[in-house]
Design an enzyme around this catalytic site. Sequence first.
Site, PDB file in Angstrom:
ATOM      1  N   ASP A  36       0.842  -1.192   0.000  1.00 40.50           N
ATOM      2  CA  ASP A  36       0.000   0.000   0.000  1.00 40.50           C
ATOM      3  C   ASP A  36       0.877   1.241   0.000  1.00 40.50           C
ATOM      4  O   ASP A  36       2.009   1.210   0.501  1.00 40.50           O
ATOM      5  CB  ASP A  36      -0.912  -0.004   1.232  1.00 40.50           C
ATOM      6  N   ASP A  59       3.985   2.505  -4.588  1.00 38.78           N
ATOM      7  CA  ASP A  59       3.202   3.411  -5.426  1.00 38.78           C
ATOM      8  C   ASP A  59       2.954   2.665  -6.723  1.00 38.78           C
ATOM      9  O   ASP A  59       3.850   2.579  -7.574  1.00 38.78           O
ATOM     10  CB  ASP A  59       3.974   4.706  -5.668  1.00 38.78           C
ATOM     11  N   ASN A  86      -5.517  -4.732  -6.524  1.00 36.76           N
ATOM     12  CA  ASN A  86      -6.683  -4.105  -5.915  1.00 36.76           C
ATOM     13  C   ASN A  86      -6.579  -2.585  -5.836  1.00 36.76           C
ATOM     14  O   ASN A  86      -7.602  -1.898  -5.802  1.00 36.76           O
ATOM     15  CB  ASN A  86      -6.897  -4.675  -4.508  1.00 36.76           C
ATOM     16  N   TYR A 151     -13.206   6.780 -14.790  1.00 39.12           N
ATOM     17  CA  TYR A 151     -13.061   5.593 -13.942  1.00 39.12           C
ATOM     18  C   TYR A 151     -13.582   4.354 -14.672  1.00 39.12           C
ATOM     19  O   TYR A 151     -12.928   3.299 -14.693  1.00 39.12           O
ATOM     20  CB  TYR A 151     -13.822   5.803 -12.641  1.00 39.12           C
TER      21      TYR A 151
END
Length: 247
Positions: A36, A59, A86, A151
């Site tokens: 993360d 990143d 994810n 998106y």
Amino acid sequence: MRFQDRVAIVTGGAGGIGRATCLRLAEEGATVVVADIDADAARTTAAELATPGLAVQVDVGSPDSARELAATVTDVLGRVDVLVNNAGCDTIGPFADSDPATWQRLLTVNLMGTIACTHAVLPSLIEQGEGAIVCVASDAGRVGSSGEVVYSATKGGVIAFGKALAREVARHRIRVNSVAPGPTDTPFLNGFGGDLEKILNGMIRATPLRSLAQPEQIAAAIAFLASADADFITGQTVSVSGGLTMV
């Protein structure tokens, strides 16, 4: 224990669907890498796992960072068996009011992040002659979503990327599938602006099962596709949306 002696990387693993997936895979025996951009949150999630895990800051939009993630995992844990792409982001609003900086951010994290992390991990999977990749897409990428135009485009790209890659790497016994969640009860969803209660109630009314998805329900589908129970499934997109879309 479907993931005993398996190493799984989950990007965006510190919260929401990612965190639920990390917890689920660890419960089933995996050594989980919580990857993360928020290093502190990743360490917090890693400390909650049922099996010893590893927290790595990444990143995903940076190919160099993705390569560092893959190198760290193989150096420390010796292998990678599962990659869950994810990590993602979204911005809600009319496309006409959007700007190039927003487009670039969505493309970089959602699509290029998936591509970069997969490219970094893939050589290890090919060398092993097996592996599973699960991409977290969205039903917005299948049917489109008003207010989420770019998106939707990025998630459609994730789905197409997964299908094409599945064809290319099947000969190495590597499976690639996507999960397409519908509206899910996560901190991100609850951070929507405007009349949040009205928005959420509208989503629930539009869903035949009359509820939002819980992160654990998405994690269950991810775990299935990553497991040997799905060893003859590849190139597929599974909607987990309570019937909101039936594609």
